[in-house]
Structure formats: C-alpha cells, structure tokens
Design an enzyme around this catalytic site. Sequence first.
Site, mmCIF file in Angstrom:
data_model
loop_
_atom_site.group_PDB
_atom_site.id
_atom_site.type_symbol
_atom_site.label_atom_id
_atom_site.label_comp_id
_atom_site.label_asym_id
_atom_site.label_seq_id
_atom_site.Cartn_x
_atom_site.Cartn_y
_atom_site.Cartn_z
ATOM 1 N N TYR A 129 0.757 -0.770 0.268
ATOM 2 C CA TYR A 129 -0.231 0.144 -0.178
ATOM 3 C C TYR A 129 0.700 1.448 -0.112
ATOM 4 O O TYR A 129 1.662 1.773 0.905
ATOM 5 C CB TYR A 129 -1.123 0.326 1.245
ATOM 6 C CG TYR A 129 -1.744 0.980 1.371
ATOM 7 C CD1 TYR A 129 -2.958 1.395 0.626
ATOM 8 C CD2 TYR A 129 -1.569 2.153 1.891
ATOM 9 C CE1 TYR A 129 -4.121 2.304 0.287
ATOM 10 C CE2 TYR A 129 -2.481 2.713 2.427
ATOM 11 C CZ TYR A 129 -3.171 3.275 1.068
ATOM 12 O OH TYR A 129 -4.784 4.656 1.727
ATOM 13 N N LYS B 70 3.381 8.731 9.030
ATOM 14 C CA LYS B 70 3.479 8.049 10.571
ATOM 15 C C LYS B 70 4.670 8.677 11.331
ATOM 16 O O LYS B 70 4.242 9.849 12.126
ATOM 17 C CB LYS B 70 3.574 6.793 10.165
ATOM 18 C CG LYS B 70 1.933 6.796 9.341
ATOM 19 C CD LYS B 70 2.011 4.864 9.472
ATOM 20 C CE LYS B 70 0.170 4.974 8.096
ATOM 21 N NZ LYS B 70 0.826 4.288 7.464
ATOM 22 N N ASP C 69 9.356 2.603 -0.102
ATOM 23 C CA ASP C 69 8.144 2.994 0.974
ATOM 24 C C ASP C 69 8.396 2.804 2.586
ATOM 25 O O ASP C 69 8.172 1.389 2.620
ATOM 26 C CB ASP C 69 6.928 3.361 0.156
ATOM 27 C CG ASP C 69 5.422 3.110 1.210
ATOM 28 O OD1 ASP C 69 6.281 3.876 2.241
ATOM 29 O OD2 ASP C 69 4.686 3.645 0.872
HETATM 30 C C1 LIG Z 1 -0.049 4.756 5.896
HETATM 31 C C2 LIG Z 1 0.883 4.196 4.589
HETATM 32 C C3 LIG Z 1 0.305 4.794 3.511
HETATM 33 C C4 LIG Z 1 0.126 6.599 3.203
HETATM 34 O O1 LIG Z 1 -0.337 7.404 4.175
HETATM 35 P P1 LIG Z 1 -0.877 8.494 4.617
HETATM 36 O O2 LIG Z 1 -0.306 9.109 6.196
HETATM 37 O O3 LIG Z 1 -2.316 7.042 5.409
HETATM 38 O O4 LIG Z 1 -1.367 8.894 3.351
HETATM 39 C C5 LIG Z 1 1.614 5.087 2.822
HETATM 40 N N1 LIG Z 1 2.232 3.933 2.415
HETATM 41 C C6 LIG Z 1 2.437 2.796 3.910
HETATM 42 C C7 LIG Z 1 3.369 1.706 3.356
HETATM 43 C C8 LIG Z 1 1.083 3.244 5.191
HETATM 44 O O5 LIG Z 1 1.366 2.081 5.451
#
Ligand SMILES: *Cc1c(COP(=O)(O)O)cnc(C)c1O
Length: 429
Positions: free
Chosen positions: A144, A267, A239
Amino acid sequence: MIYKRSSQLFNEAKQYIPGGVNSPVRAFNAVGGEPIYIKKAKGAYLYDEDGNTLIDYIASWGPMILGHAHQPVVDALIDKTKLGTSFGIPTEIETKIAQLAVEMVPNIDKIRFVNSGTEACMSAVRLARGFTKKDKIIKFAGCYHGHSDSFLIQAGSGAVTFGAPNSPGVTKGTAKDTLLANYNDIDSVKSLVKANEDEIACIIIEPVPGNMGCILPQNDFLEQLRELCDTHSILLVFDEVMTGFRLAPGGVQELLGVKADIVTFGKVVGGGLPVGAFAARQEIMAHLAPEGPVYQAGTLSGNPLAMAAGLAMLTELNSKPEIFDELAQKTAYLHEGIAKVLTNHEITHQINRCGSMISVHFTDEPVVDFESAAKGNNSKFKTYFHGMLDRGIYLPPSAFESYFLNNALSYADLDHTIEALDDLAPDLK
Ligand SMILES: *Cc1c(COP(=O)(O)O)cnc(C)c1O
C-alpha cells in the site's frame, strides 16, 4: 464490554460522514461490528467513550511509537501553538527537522515535507518520472502506498504487462502505467522489466510490508531489486511510511543495508500530526521545484505544529536509540507468548515479525506475499479480533494489517494480552 455510546456516536456519524468514518478501515468492515469511539489515550492505553480501557496495538497505525500523549511531543505542541499555527512563510523549525532526518537516515541529502504518506508516495513517483524521463512504474500486489490513482491498481486480467484500476474513478489510462509484480518473487519483476525495457521510471516497494500483515523479504529479494534497478537505470523507491524511524533510526535502509534512490516517510515522522516526507540524494532532489522543473507544493506543508511534533519525536528516537531494541524485545516476547498459546491449543497459525511489527495469520502456509496472506482464515480472524477486544485488547481490525508496538507497553501489558488469548483460544478451534 459495553459499547453503547460508541454505537450511538457511530449512528450519528453515519448521517453526516460517508460510512461514518474518515478512513475506511476504521469502520470495522473486515471484522464486522461497529467501531469504538476513543475519548482519550495515554501511554499504551486507549480510553473509549463508554469508559472501557484498551491496550493499544495499533498506535494510530504507527505514529505513536513512544505511546500516546508522550510528554515531550505534547509540550512541543503546546509551546508552538501559542506562537501561531500557520504562516505559509518559511520557519526555522523546518530546517531543524530536515537536518535531523538527513542525519538519521542513510543515503539521503535532502528531504521535502508534505502532509501525508499518500502525498509523499505520489510525489516520489512524479519525481522519479521527471528524473528518469520514463513513465511506467512497478508496484507489488498487497503493498500500500496511499490512495493516489497510480497505486489503486490490481493485476490486469491475464496480462502480465499492465494493471487494471481497483477503484472506480481510476482511469484505464492511469492503470496502464502501473505494472504489478509479486513480493518476494524476483522473476515476476524481471519479466516486467524485460517486457517494458527502457520504459520503467521506478520500482516502489514497502521494503518490509506492513499492509498485508507483516512480511519479511526472503532470499536477498531487496538486494536483487537493487541490482536489477542499477542494471536498467530504474530508481528504487522505498516506501518507509510505516518502517521509517520505526524499525531502526534510519529505517529498512539501515536495518537491512540496502540503499534506495528515493525514500518516503509518514506516520512516526509526524509524531501524531499529519506529516509525510520524501527524500533522496541531491542529484535527484535537484529536480524538484523551485530548484528544478518537477512541480510539488502544499499550503500547510512544513506546518509549524506538525514540524514541532515531528521534531520532538525524532529527537527522542535519535537520543535514545535503545528504544528500538526495547521495542524489538517486547515484540519478540509477545510473539513467543502468542505462539505458545496457539500451539498449546492446537490452532494453526503463522506469526511474522520484524522489529516492532508483528502479525498473526490463521493459515498453515508461510505468509510471504499477498496471495499467501489472503489464505488466512478470516472467520477465525474475526473471532480473534472481537474476542481480544472484549478482553480489552485493541488489535488492527483487519487480517491484512500489522500490529505496531509502542514503547509505553509494559511486560505486564504483554502478559495480560497473552493471558487474554489463552482465555479466548478455545473459541478459535
Ligand atoms: C499508511 C501508509 C501510506 C499512506 O499514508 P497516509 O498518511 O495514510 O496517506 C503509504 N504507504 C505505507 C507503507 C503506509 O503504511
């Protein structure tokens, strides 16, 4: 437990907010039932609107790595708030957090702050395309990267060459530039690279995925990706929105010693405020506006409150690196406890763990990618989730999510969690 007020609040919310929530996973669709409304949180505990206390294993999906309402973060926010909350003009604190992030993370020279992980990943891909002058990207099934169009793509029917939209509103035109590979399957990546020679700008990956449960790279998968990218002039985008400042001060690049070309954050980097960031070496970052031609902007980007919370968080993590070991030890302890209970009760399971990320899967096959994660028994997971919730343990309300431990959790909390599972286990047969 009684959830009367939560239920009322959810019903009211549904009248004004689609599905009652501002992010779908919160609606409990994957596990059934209704969400719990939180009134406040401190340390490892959530306090809901009905007066229940819960041990929290999601930490706001990662950010609250030191526990909720961590004092240095709260103090930094209160101090900053009194000085005005947004100017749209540069502030010194933006440089301070950028400098600290560049010190902590290997292989980056510059960092740009945005407002979410979604924005960070979306911008990283645009930068990769602008830098390489190529259009296509490769992503992995089950990884994701936020909800921007290029990432809401599933494997196309039969075709190995391009993806299909997995949400209405994503155009076929966008989908054709996103290619889908399988995590831990280097051959699936090689065949895409071969079929799209000289067209791929970047490969974007959660180096240690947390969005199909927690998955570990096997057989030098990340090293092999690095090599493939080098051979074909493709940028490797890590990511690290989940793993950054969580698995090590420098994220997976530091933990596993594999270099990425662009890294995204979210995060933890915001200390609980809405923050994302992307970073790379100077040669790549020089392509970003206003230094270069690749456009990217934000009215509230680098917001003083967000930067104050993030800086307080990173300062804590940087000055106390033992936190990462403490978290990993607590997670290993939890792993051992859960495994023992489930084994004693003869319940088929897999547990994946990396640092402070862990996931439990009700399947007899090793979980190494999206396909194997999807084989988990979901009705068992629902019983597990609700059974634990009734015993005061808040787990992620989906079998496809990792738990994120926070360092406010005590060994007594972990023991309590393991005992709750022992009590529930007969229902999981
Ligand atoms: C949570 C997440 C996102 C998206 O971040 P948001 O602040 O919710 O837009 C992207 N990549 C990873 C790996 C994530 O866990």
